[in-house]
Design an enzyme around this catalytic site. Structure first.
Site, PDB file in Angstrom:
ATOM      1  N   ASP A  11       0.883  -1.121  -0.070  1.00 13.05           N
ATOM      2  CA  ASP A  11       0.033   0.112   0.009  1.00 13.05           C
ATOM      3  C   ASP A  11       0.995   1.378   0.042  1.00 13.05           C
ATOM      4  O   ASP A  11       1.675   1.390   1.024  1.00 13.05           O
ATOM      5  CB  ASP A  11      -0.900  -0.055   1.173  1.00 13.05           C
ATOM      6  CG  ASP A  11      -1.753   1.290   1.411  1.00 13.05           C
ATOM      7  OD1 ASP A  11      -1.732   2.139   0.736  1.00 13.05           O
ATOM      8  OD2 ASP A  11      -2.808   1.110   2.331  1.00 13.05           O
ATOM      9  N   ASP A  35      -5.944   7.151  -5.050  1.00 12.05           N
ATOM     10  CA  ASP A  35      -6.266   8.479  -5.167  1.00 12.05           C
ATOM     11  C   ASP A  35      -7.028   8.906  -3.486  1.00 12.05           C
ATOM     12  O   ASP A  35      -6.423   9.280  -2.557  1.00 12.05           O
ATOM     13  CB  ASP A  35      -6.846   9.293  -5.978  1.00 12.05           C
ATOM     14  CG  ASP A  35      -7.071  10.749  -5.882  1.00 12.05           C
ATOM     15  OD1 ASP A  35      -6.529  11.294  -5.185  1.00 12.05           O
ATOM     16  OD2 ASP A  35      -7.861  11.187  -6.805  1.00 12.05           O
TER      17      ASP A  35
HETATM   18  N1  AR6 Z   1      -1.260   1.572  -3.026  1.00 14.52           N
HETATM   19  C1  AR6 Z   1      -0.651   1.364  -4.066  1.00 14.52           C
HETATM   20  N2  AR6 Z   1      -1.417   0.905  -5.169  1.00 14.52           N
HETATM   21  C2  AR6 Z   1      -2.583   0.995  -5.193  1.00 14.52           C
HETATM   22  C3  AR6 Z   1      -3.534   1.368  -4.184  1.00 14.52           C
HETATM   23  C4  AR6 Z   1      -2.750   1.669  -2.831  1.00 14.52           C
HETATM   24  N3  AR6 Z   1      -3.384   1.924  -1.813  1.00 14.52           N
HETATM   25  N4  AR6 Z   1      -4.793   1.418  -4.491  1.00 14.52           N
HETATM   26  C5  AR6 Z   1      -5.012   0.969  -5.611  1.00 14.52           C
HETATM   27  N5  AR6 Z   1      -3.711   0.716  -6.190  1.00 14.52           N
HETATM   28  P1  AR6 Z   1      -6.358   3.499  -9.833  1.00 14.52           P
HETATM   29  P2  AR6 Z   1      -6.068   5.120 -12.275  1.00 14.52           P
HETATM   30  C6  AR6 Z   1      -3.348   0.592  -7.493  1.00 14.52           C
HETATM   31  O1  AR6 Z   1      -7.679   3.343 -10.185  1.00 14.52           O
HETATM   32  O2  AR6 Z   1      -6.406   3.942 -13.258  1.00 14.52           O
HETATM   33  C7  AR6 Z   1      -9.303   7.594  -9.113  1.00 14.52           C
HETATM   34  O3  AR6 Z   1     -10.622   7.750  -8.894  1.00 14.52           O
HETATM   35  C8  AR6 Z   1      -4.454  -0.134  -8.452  1.00 14.52           C
HETATM   36  O4  AR6 Z   1      -4.279  -1.635  -8.157  1.00 14.52           O
HETATM   37  O5  AR6 Z   1      -6.345   4.043  -8.404  1.00 14.52           O
HETATM   38  O6  AR6 Z   1      -4.887   6.030 -12.599  1.00 14.52           O
HETATM   39  C9  AR6 Z   1      -8.671   8.847  -9.507  1.00 14.52           C
HETATM   40  O7  AR6 Z   1      -9.294   9.872  -8.820  1.00 14.52           O
HETATM   41  C10 AR6 Z   1      -3.740   0.236  -9.912  1.00 14.52           C
HETATM   42  O8  AR6 Z   1      -2.910  -0.823 -10.079  1.00 14.52           O
HETATM   43  O9  AR6 Z   1      -5.916   4.862 -10.738  1.00 14.52           O
HETATM   44  C11 AR6 Z   1      -9.052   8.967 -10.832  1.00 14.52           C
HETATM   45  O10 AR6 Z   1     -10.409   9.399 -11.270  1.00 14.52           O
HETATM   46  C12 AR6 Z   1      -3.518   1.417  -9.568  1.00 14.52           C
HETATM   47  O11 AR6 Z   1      -3.128   1.733  -8.359  1.00 14.52           O
HETATM   48  C13 AR6 Z   1      -8.857   7.524 -11.467  1.00 14.52           C
HETATM   49  O12 AR6 Z   1      -9.041   6.649 -10.262  1.00 14.52           O
HETATM   50  C14 AR6 Z   1      -4.025   2.628 -10.148  1.00 14.52           C
HETATM   51  O13 AR6 Z   1      -5.425   2.439 -10.210  1.00 14.52           O
HETATM   52  C15 AR6 Z   1      -7.542   7.247 -11.836  1.00 14.52           C
HETATM   53  O14 AR6 Z   1      -7.633   5.777 -12.322  1.00 14.52           O
END
Ligand code: AR6
Length: 171
Positions: A11, A35
């Site tokens: 995380d 986020d």
């Molecule tokens: N630590 C590390 N990686 C993580 C965590 C964490 N705590 N939580 C999720 N991931 P995403 P995007 C991973 O959807 O595709 C948001 O609503 C996850 O498994 O977080 O860039 C924003 O506000 C994946 O591999 O981001 C935008 O609206 C990676 O982080 C939108 O999502 C990215 O997944 C951005 O979408």
């Protein structure tokens, strides 16, 4: 000394690095995924710091403090939404990594952790995204003056960790 490029499964909000990267949206006002996790862990001061920034363009990035996070800074970047690959998605994703490295360098960071930008809600194919991340980060580090001693690709899934380990073994 060359920068250590590593991958871990964690995380990202738990990492004690100079800066973590947030995969945000153009409003910079929070969301789900990484986020949401970053805003929850940093506390409400993070939203207050993001509000005056006036949002962020896709492919760009902006800096805030980390507040209650172990990380000193958060670099908020906005990855491209995947539309099939014909809308400049690869170049925009590469620009995210480059801008984060520039901002981390300007802030004097020695350690930086990236999540897998765009590969969650934004649906960028994870294999292609990992290849872009490793290629552009390693090339940027080799061609710029910077204080970075360690750059971490922080994966959430075991599948992503395996992808990054395979790519990092080749460089
Ligand atoms: N630590 C590390 N990686 C993580 C965590 C964490 N705590 N939580 C999720 N991931 P995403 P995007 C991973 O959807 O595709 C948001 O609503 C996850 O498994 O977080 O860039 C924003 O506000 C994946 O591999 O981001 C935008 O609206 C990676 O982080 C939108 O999502 C990215 O997944 C951005 O979408």
């Amino acid at each position: 000394m060359p920068t250590r490029l590593t991958a871990c499964q964690a995380d990202i909000t738990t990492l004690p690095v100079d800066a973590i990267v947030n995969a945000a949206n153009t409003t910079l006002l929070g969301g789900g995924g990484v986020d949401g996790a970053i805003h929850r862990a940093a506390g409400p001061e993070l939203l207050s710091a993001c509000r005056p920034l006036g949002g962020c363009a896709t492919g760009d990035a902006k800096l805030t403090p980390g507040f209650r996070l172990p990380a000193r800074h958060v670099i908020h970047t906005v990855g491209p939404i995947w539309h099939g690959g014909g809308q400049n998605e690869a170049a925009l994703l590469a620009a995210c990594y480059r801008r984060c490295l520039e901002i981390a360098t300007d802030a004097g960071c020695t350690s930086l952790a990236f999540p897998c930008i765009s590969t969650g809600v934004y649906r960028f194919p994870p294999e292609a995204a990992a290849a872009i991340a490793v290629q552009h980060v390693s090339e940027w580090l080799a061609h710029h003056n910077h204080p970075l001693q360690e750059v971490i690709f922080c994966c959430f899934s075991a599948e992503d960790l395996a992808r990054y380990h395979a790519l990092l073994a080749k460089i």
